[in-house]
Motif scaffolding. Structure first.
Motif, PDB file in Angstrom:
ATOM      1  N   PRO A  99      47.484  33.193  43.326  1.00 46.11           N
ATOM      2  CA  PRO A  99      48.713  33.301  42.522  1.00 46.11           C
ATOM      3  C   PRO A  99      48.460  33.899  41.147  1.00 46.11           C
ATOM      4  O   PRO A  99      49.262  34.697  40.652  1.00 46.11           O
ATOM      5  CB  PRO A  99      49.207  31.851  42.426  1.00 46.11           C
ATOM      6  N   ALA A 100      47.331  33.525  40.519  1.00 47.83           N
ATOM      7  CA  ALA A 100      46.996  34.097  39.215  1.00 47.83           C
ATOM      8  C   ALA A 100      46.789  35.596  39.312  1.00 47.83           C
ATOM      9  O   ALA A 100      47.182  36.358  38.421  1.00 47.83           O
ATOM     10  CB  ALA A 100      45.750  33.421  38.647  1.00 47.83           C
ATOM     11  N   ALA A 101      46.177  36.049  40.401  1.00 53.66           N
ATOM     12  CA  ALA A 101      45.937  37.486  40.591  1.00 53.66           C
ATOM     13  C   ALA A 101      47.252  38.241  40.777  1.00 53.66           C
ATOM     14  O   ALA A 101      47.405  39.364  40.282  1.00 53.66           O
ATOM     15  CB  ALA A 101      45.021  37.709  41.791  1.00 53.66           C
ATOM     16  N   ILE A 102      48.199  37.645  41.479  1.00 50.81           N
ATOM     17  CA  ILE A 102      49.515  38.273  41.623  1.00 50.81           C
ATOM     18  C   ILE A 102      50.178  38.401  40.257  1.00 50.81           C
ATOM     19  O   ILE A 102      50.696  39.471  39.895  1.00 50.81           O
ATOM     20  CB  ILE A 102      50.408  37.449  42.581  1.00 50.81           C
ATOM     21  N   SER A 103      50.152  37.330  39.483  1.00 57.95           N
ATOM     22  CA  SER A 103      50.753  37.354  38.148  1.00 57.95           C
ATOM     23  C   SER A 103      50.083  38.404  37.269  1.00 57.95           C
ATOM     24  O   SER A 103      50.749  39.142  36.535  1.00 57.95           O
ATOM     25  CB  SER A 103      50.640  35.961  37.513  1.00 57.95           C
ATOM     26  N   ALA A 104      48.754  38.486  37.347  1.00 58.64           N
ATOM     27  CA  ALA A 104      48.013  39.464  36.544  1.00 58.64           C
ATOM     28  C   ALA A 104      48.341  40.886  36.958  1.00 58.64           C
ATOM     29  O   ALA A 104      48.502  41.778  36.112  1.00 58.64           O
ATOM     30  CB  ALA A 104      46.516  39.207  36.680  1.00 58.64           C
ATOM     31  N   SER A 105      48.463  41.123  38.265  1.00 57.07           N
ATOM     32  CA  SER A 105      48.769  42.468  38.743  1.00 57.07           C
ATOM     33  C   SER A 105      50.169  42.907  38.328  1.00 57.07           C
ATOM     34  O   SER A 105      50.385  44.078  37.994  1.00 57.07           O
ATOM     35  CB  SER A 105      48.631  42.512  40.271  1.00 57.07           C
ATOM     36  N   LEU A 106      51.115  41.973  38.321  1.00 56.63           N
ATOM     37  CA  LEU A 106      52.469  42.304  37.882  1.00 56.63           C
ATOM     38  C   LEU A 106      52.513  42.570  36.380  1.00 56.63           C
ATOM     39  O   LEU A 106      53.245  43.450  35.915  1.00 56.63           O
ATOM     40  CB  LEU A 106      53.427  41.171  38.249  1.00 56.63           C
ATOM     41  N   GLU A 107      51.732  41.812  35.619  1.00 52.12           N
ATOM     42  CA  GLU A 107      51.721  41.972  34.165  1.00 52.12           C
ATOM     43  C   GLU A 107      50.940  43.215  33.753  1.00 52.12           C
ATOM     44  O   GLU A 107      51.275  43.870  32.767  1.00 52.12           O
ATOM     45  CB  GLU A 107      51.119  40.726  33.506  1.00 52.12           C
ATOM     46  N   HIS A 108      49.897  43.550  34.497  1.00 48.08           N
ATOM     47  CA  HIS A 108      49.033  44.699  34.159  1.00 48.08           C
ATOM     48  C   HIS A 108      48.867  45.579  35.406  1.00 48.08           C
ATOM     49  O   HIS A 108      47.780  45.636  36.002  1.00 48.08           O
ATOM     50  CB  HIS A 108      47.674  44.212  33.671  1.00 48.08           C
ATOM     51  N   PRO A 109      49.911  46.287  35.801  1.00 45.67           N
ATOM     52  CA  PRO A 109      49.856  47.048  37.057  1.00 45.67           C
ATOM     53  C   PRO A 109      48.826  48.159  37.065  1.00 45.67           C
ATOM     54  O   PRO A 109      48.407  48.602  38.143  1.00 45.67           O
ATOM     55  CB  PRO A 109      51.280  47.607  37.189  1.00 45.67           C
ATOM     56  N   SER A 110      48.382  48.620  35.904  1.00 45.62           N
ATOM     57  CA  SER A 110      47.405  49.711  35.875  1.00 45.62           C
ATOM     58  C   SER A 110      45.969  49.217  35.949  1.00 45.62           C
ATOM     59  O   SER A 110      45.038  50.017  36.089  1.00 45.62           O
ATOM     60  CB  SER A 110      47.590  50.546  34.598  1.00 45.62           C
ATOM     61  N   LYS A 111      45.753  47.921  35.855  1.00 48.01           N
ATOM     62  CA  LYS A 111      44.402  47.379  35.856  1.00 48.01           C
ATOM     63  C   LYS A 111      43.969  46.965  37.262  1.00 48.01           C
ATOM     64  O   LYS A 111      44.784  46.619  38.110  1.00 48.01           O
ATOM     65  CB  LYS A 111      44.301  46.163  34.923  1.00 48.01           C
ATOM     66  N   THR A 112      42.667  47.001  37.474  1.00 50.02           N
ATOM     67  CA  THR A 112      42.102  46.457  38.701  1.00 50.02           C
ATOM     68  C   THR A 112      42.070  44.941  38.587  1.00 50.02           C
ATOM     69  O   THR A 112      41.547  44.397  37.612  1.00 50.02           O
ATOM     70  CB  THR A 112      40.682  46.988  38.931  1.00 50.02           C
ATOM     71  N   VAL A 113      42.640  44.257  39.562  1.00 50.85           N
ATOM     72  CA  VAL A 113      42.650  42.791  39.576  1.00 50.85           C
ATOM     73  C   VAL A 113      41.935  42.324  40.832  1.00 50.85           C
ATOM     74  O   VAL A 113      42.300  42.700  41.943  1.00 50.85           O
ATOM     75  CB  VAL A 113      44.083  42.229  39.545  1.00 50.85           C
ATOM     76  N   VAL A 114      40.903  41.516  40.644  1.00 48.96           N
ATOM     77  CA  VAL A 114      40.099  41.022  41.758  1.00 48.96           C
ATOM     78  C   VAL A 114      40.163  39.501  41.780  1.00 48.96           C
ATOM     79  O   VAL A 114      39.937  38.840  40.757  1.00 48.96           O
ATOM     80  CB  VAL A 114      38.629  41.480  41.631  1.00 48.96           C
ATOM     81  N   CYS A 115      40.472  38.950  42.931  1.00 46.55           N
ATOM     82  CA  CYS A 115      40.473  37.500  43.126  1.00 46.55           C
ATOM     83  C   CYS A 115      39.296  37.133  44.015  1.00 46.55           C
ATOM     84  O   CYS A 115      39.151  37.664  45.115  1.00 46.55           O
ATOM     85  CB  CYS A 115      41.785  37.049  43.767  1.00 46.55           C
ATOM     86  N   LEU A 116      38.463  36.217  43.527  1.00 51.46           N
ATOM     87  CA  LEU A 116      37.406  35.655  44.349  1.00 51.46           C
ATOM     88  C   LEU A 116      37.866  34.275  44.801  1.00 51.46           C
ATOM     89  O   LEU A 116      38.233  33.435  43.966  1.00 51.46           O
ATOM     90  CB  LEU A 116      36.096  35.555  43.570  1.00 51.46           C
ATOM     91  N   ALA A 117      37.875  34.039  46.102  1.00 50.76           N
ATOM     92  CA  ALA A 117      38.386  32.776  46.634  1.00 50.76           C
ATOM     93  C   ALA A 117      37.543  32.320  47.806  1.00 50.76           C
ATOM     94  O   ALA A 117      37.122  33.133  48.635  1.00 50.76           O
ATOM     95  CB  ALA A 117      39.846  32.925  47.072  1.00 50.76           C
TER      96      ALA A 117
END
Length: 548
Positions: free
Chosen positions: A416-434
């Protein structure tokens, strides 16, 4: 005249709210109506726990309260996981909960809950708004409480009849800002105490930080001639490549850093609460007899001396305290501590040299590859589990705002944090380790990522078990496996079923190309990384425990 839902949303617009997260419910239909043409993005999730975590991540990223709407009863109880994260992580957040008709209170009405009792010990403030014309007052107070002192979550319960009722009332007046009262008087005695220390150690953490503060903190370490350490899951507060950086205080702490905490004669705590994870269950520093100078800076006076009685306390935020300290410090007054600093850095460098673990897919090499190839502003998220120990140990954080992780140790947070981060910063690479267990707690939000165009890359560390619990189980009850094994889906196929990109990786050699394909896919991705079940942690194997 406006109905309560419109009054509520008008306050949010005035407060500058750009995005809210929700799971809809009939208990707050008027609020949904108010959001219809308000210009506020409403990100609708699939379960209230994930929605609350998205809102909490938004608060972490922006410093502004993350806002979520959930319905009464089970909606509210589901959301409690996100509230607990916000409380322990000092994140500003406001949760609006639909409530039953307040004329039916105390009849055990359908989905009735007393939210003051339910959330009283979990959040900073909880209240129920029973009068439509008082909505502006309550909302302004909620945002103020969420941001002032030590930031945290606030809950407002909204009876459905109150929300649908009409009222003629003005919007709240004034502005809602965090308190800015603070004294610069603390800088001089702190500087004097630092000058008299032989082996000082600076520990940074807590809320209110920004990129400029991280730069200033590194300069402070140089001026004070002291090593600097980050608290649990605040590793992006200092460029990990800096010569004075000596590591982080996490669950799997570097033993030599633990020894250094014991050996220091002066702890400078800036913003951090210095809790049980940072102190390994209060064993590194005895609260009853610390045997060292403790200099504590925190924005909330209640946190100074809460556990450790400080030699000096200073009620101030890190962004204001650090520049004041830099002005008060005279580097010429500081003794030569170069050997202390170099030894601390050498210990960190040795600790981050990858140690080989069993299996064909080696997580230490995967993390090192990510650390060396991701853009410096790439955002990395995680939840809880032993898999995170590899991330904390081997990933080099280079700039502020690149780590989203729960200091509360909540599983399921990373995605969920990665989804929020991707929406807030769509130009950045967002990686979730789970971990495989961690991801399955919130993977239903794949649907949310698909609906709103979020593009995080999820790396599922798949060992077919609840790894952390299994490790402790093997230590305590060796060979008696109970409740820790998992049957997993095909995570890559599941991602594709939701419309994303999915791949399975079983060897280290295949990871880099798979990650590149995921990044190039232009959508959300899941890499199902099959790791050896023998690798329980970066330094512990199942076979090794069996021998013991």
């Amino acid at each position: 005249m406006r109905h309560g839902g419109q009054i509520l949303v008008d306050q949010l617009v005035k407060l500058g709210v750009r995005r809210v997260f929700s799971v809809p419910g009939e208990s707050f239909l008027a609020a949904l109506d108010g959001l219809y043409d308000a210009g506020i993005d409403n990100i609708v999730g699939r379960q209230e726990g994930g929605v609350a975590m998205m809102a909490e991540a938004y608060g972490k990223m922006t410093g502004q309260p993350g806002v979520a709407f959930v319905t009464r009863g089970p909606g509210a109880t589901n959301a409690s996981a996100g509230l607990h994260i916000a409380q322990q992580d000092s994140t500003p957040m406001v949760l609006f909960v639909g409530q039953i008709n307040n004329r039916h209170t105390d009849r055990e009405t359908f989905q009735e809950v007393d939210y003051k009792s339910l959330f009283g010990g979990l959040v900073k403030w909880v209240a129920q708004v029973d009068h439509t014309d008082r909505l502006p007052e309550y909302i302004a107070r909620a945002f103020r409480v969420a941001q002032t002192g030590r930031p945290g979550p606030v809950v407002l319960a909204l009876p459905e009849n109150m929300l649908s009722a009409q009222a003629e009332v003005a919007d709240f007046t004034g502005v809602v800002v965090p308190d800015t009262a603070g004294s610069q008087d603390g800088a001089a005695p702190f500087a004097k105490a630092l000058a008299h220390a032989e082996r000082p150690l600076i520990i940074v953490g807590g809320p209110h930080w920004d990129k400029g503060t991280t730069t200033a903190a590194a300069r402070l370490a140089e001026a004070a001639k002291a090593p600097i350490v980050t608290s649990f899951r605040r590793q992006d507060y200092v460029d990990n490549r800096h010569s004075h950086y000596a590591g982080d205080l996490n669950v799997g702490i570097n033993p030599k850093l633990a020894d250094r905490i014991r050996a220091t004669d002066c702890l400078v705590l800036i913003g951090t609460r210095f809790g049980d994870i940072n102190t390994q269950g209060y064993t590194l520093v005895d609260p009853a007899e610390p045997q060292k100078t403790i200099l504590h800076i925190h924005h909330d006076v209640a946190e100074i001396g809460r556990v450790y009685g400080p030699t000096l306390g200073w009620v101030e935020t890190a962004p204001r305290a650090i520049p004041a300290l830099l002005n008060a410090l005279k580097p010429a007054d500081m003794p030569d501590r170069s050997a202390w600093i170099k030894a601390a850095r050498a210990d960190y460098d040795a600790w981050t040299n990858p140690q080989e673990t069993p299996g064909e897919a080696k997580l230490e090499q995967v993390i090192k590859h990510l650390s060396e190839t991701l853009p410096e502003d790439a955002m990395v998220t995680n939840g809880a589990g032993n898999y995170a120990a590899w991330l904390h140990r081997y990933f080099t954080y280079k700039t502020y705002g690149t780590q989203l992780a729960p200091t509360s140790g909540s599983m399921g947070y990373g995605f969920p944090a990665a989804i929020s981060a991707s929406l807030e910063h769509p130009s950045k690479t967002v990686v979730c380790l789970a971990g495989d267990g961690c991801f399955q707690m919130t993977l239903n939000e794949l649907s949310t990522a698909a609906q709103y165009g979020a593009t995080p890359i999820v790396i599922v560390v798949n060992n077919g078990r609840y790894g952390t619990i299994r490790m402790h189980q093997e230590k305590t009850y060796p060979g008696r496996v109970s409740g820790t094994m998992l049957t997993n889906p095909d995570f890559a196929a599941l991602a594709r079923a939701y419309g994303g990109h999915g791949e399975t990786v079983t060897t280290t050699a295949d990871f880099a190309a798979a990650f590149d394909r995921a990044k190039a896919s232009g959508t959300f991705s899941v890499i199902d990384l099959h790791v050896d079940e023998d690798a329980l942690s970066p330094a512990l194997t199942l076979s090794g425990l069996a021998k013991v």
